[in-house]
Design a protein around this motif. Structure first.
Motif, PDB file in Angstrom:
ATOM      1  N   LYS A  70      -2.645  -5.023   4.671  1.00 39.38           N
ATOM      2  CA  LYS A  70      -1.787  -5.753   3.748  1.00 39.38           C
ATOM      3  C   LYS A  70      -2.704  -6.593   2.883  1.00 39.38           C
ATOM      4  CE  LYS A  70       1.456  -8.757   5.315  1.00 39.38           C
ATOM      5  NZ  LYS A  70       2.737  -9.332   5.664  1.00 39.38           N
ATOM      6  N   LYS A  71      -2.662  -6.361   1.575  1.00 41.23           N
ATOM      7  CA  LYS A  71      -3.586  -7.034   0.663  1.00 41.23           C
ATOM      8  C   LYS A  71      -3.049  -8.381   0.186  1.00 41.23           C
ATOM      9  CE  LYS A  71      -5.760  -2.835  -0.768  1.00 41.23           C
ATOM     10  NZ  LYS A  71      -6.469  -2.185  -1.809  1.00 41.23           N
TER      11      LYS A  71
ATOM     12  N   ASN B 178       4.255   5.303  -2.306  1.00 38.76           N
ATOM     13  CA  ASN B 178       3.874   6.708  -2.506  1.00 38.76           C
ATOM     14  C   ASN B 178       3.268   7.272  -1.234  1.00 38.76           C
ATOM     15  OD1 ASN B 178       4.511   6.913  -5.364  1.00 38.76           O
ATOM     16  ND2 ASN B 178       2.790   5.537  -5.674  1.00 38.76           N
TER      17      ASN B 178
ATOM     18  N   GLU C 123      -1.750   9.598   3.278  1.00 36.41           N
ATOM     19  CA  GLU C 123      -2.005   8.295   2.657  1.00 36.41           C
ATOM     20  C   GLU C 123      -0.698   7.654   2.196  1.00 36.41           C
ATOM     21  OE1 GLU C 123      -4.768   9.341  -0.453  1.00 36.41           O
ATOM     22  OE2 GLU C 123      -6.454   9.251   0.923  1.00 36.41           O
TER      23      GLU C 123
ATOM     24  N   THR D  28       0.502   4.411  -0.200  1.00 41.93           N
ATOM     25  CA  THR D  28       0.081   3.371  -1.139  1.00 41.93           C
ATOM     26  C   THR D  28       1.302   2.668  -1.699  1.00 41.93           C
ATOM     27  OG1 THR D  28       0.007   4.980  -2.955  1.00 41.93           O
ATOM     28  CG2 THR D  28      -2.060   4.534  -1.806  1.00 41.93           C
ATOM     29  N   TYR D  29       1.114   1.424  -2.057  1.00 46.66           N
ATOM     30  CA  TYR D  29       2.174   0.604  -2.637  1.00 46.66           C
ATOM     31  C   TYR D  29       1.764   0.205  -4.043  1.00 46.66           C
ATOM     32  CZ  TYR D  29       4.101   0.042   2.071  1.00 46.66           C
ATOM     33  OH  TYR D  29       4.641   0.275   3.299  1.00 46.66           O
ATOM     34  N   ARG D  30       2.742   0.183  -4.959  1.00 49.22           N
ATOM     35  CA  ARG D  30       2.542  -0.310  -6.318  1.00 49.22           C
ATOM     36  C   ARG D  30       3.612  -1.340  -6.592  1.00 49.22           C
ATOM     37  NH1 ARG D  30      -1.677   1.407  -5.529  1.00 49.22           N
ATOM     38  NH2 ARG D  30      -2.538   3.337  -6.232  1.00 49.22           N
ATOM     39  N   PRO D  31       3.287  -2.575  -6.921  1.00 46.19           N
ATOM     40  CA  PRO D  31       1.943  -3.100  -7.067  1.00 46.19           C
ATOM     41  C   PRO D  31       1.179  -3.026  -5.748  1.00 46.19           C
ATOM     42  CG  PRO D  31       3.563  -4.876  -7.142  1.00 46.19           C
ATOM     43  CD  PRO D  31       4.312  -3.604  -7.100  1.00 46.19           C
ATOM     44  N   GLU D  32      -0.107  -3.222  -5.821  1.00 44.36           N
ATOM     45  CA  GLU D  32      -1.006  -2.996  -4.687  1.00 44.36           C
ATOM     46  C   GLU D  32      -0.909  -4.109  -3.645  1.00 44.36           C
ATOM     47  OE1 GLU D  32      -4.912  -2.247  -6.202  1.00 44.36           O
ATOM     48  OE2 GLU D  32      -4.222  -0.550  -7.374  1.00 44.36           O
ATOM     49  N   ILE D  33       0.198  -4.088  -2.896  1.00 42.57           N
ATOM     50  CA  ILE D  33       0.381  -5.087  -1.843  1.00 42.57           C
ATOM     51  C   ILE D  33      -0.177  -4.598  -0.510  1.00 42.57           C
ATOM     52  CG2 ILE D  33       2.361  -6.184  -2.946  1.00 42.57           C
ATOM     53  CD1 ILE D  33       4.139  -4.610  -0.930  1.00 42.57           C
TER      54      ILE D  33
ATOM     55  N   GLU E 234      -1.976  -0.750   1.637  1.00 34.76           N
ATOM     56  CA  GLU E 234      -2.309   0.660   1.650  1.00 34.76           C
ATOM     57  C   GLU E 234      -2.650   1.052   3.079  1.00 34.76           C
ATOM     58  OE1 GLU E 234      -5.653   1.190  -0.938  1.00 34.76           O
ATOM     59  OE2 GLU E 234      -7.054   0.300   0.469  1.00 34.76           O
TER      60      GLU E 234
END
Length: 146
Positions: A15-16, A28, A58, A60-65, A67
């Motif tokens: 978690k970013k 995604n 893989e 991924t989340y957008r916005p990049e919260i 991955e």
């Protein structure tokens, strides 16, 4: 069913930033075949050869919260035993997977890892990878019957 088993070898999520309330968050899923090789599995009737397909799934989340990814292998048994060499030769020479094989494998992997993805998202406070069904109140119905 040509896919007879899955072996998860690695799960990694990060978690970013904390999810922010409101706004659209897109999730995604990108399944990829990393490698294919001759495999063998023991069955009650003896050893059976098939294709071991190594994958990386893989997320991924957008916005990049956040991955993450899930890696593992599945054992694929083609409908005809003769197809094993053909599938592996195509992979070795072109790094391509027949669409019907890819579809079968990805559907199996998705079905297998979806429950894990729900648990991971819940525990990390992330949006789910698929929307959950919701009910809405459209009007007042005192009897509670439609």
């Amino acid at each position: 069913m040509p896919v007879i088993g899955i072996n998860i070898t690695r799960i990694e999520f990060e978690k970013k930033i904390p999810p922010f309330p409101g706004g659209r968050i897109e999730v995604n899923l990108s399944p990829k075949v990393k490698d294919m090789r001759l495999g063998e599995i023991r069955t009650p009737t003896g050893k059976t050869q098939g294709i071991e397909i190594l994958f990386k799934y893989e997320i991924t989340y957008r916005p990049e919260i956040a991955e993450g990814f899930i890696e593992g292998a599945v054992m694929y048994l083609p409908p005809r035993r003769e197809e094993i060499d053909e599938i592996l030769d195509t992979w070795e020479s072109e790094r391509k997977v027949k669409p019907e094989v890819f579809t079968e494998v990805v559907n199996f992997i998705t079905h297998s890892v979806a429950p894990m993805l729900f648990v991971i998202a819940k525990e990390m406070g992330l949006p789910y990878h698929v929307p959950l069904p919701r009910i809405d109140v459209k009007g007042h119905n005192p009897g509670g019957m439609v």
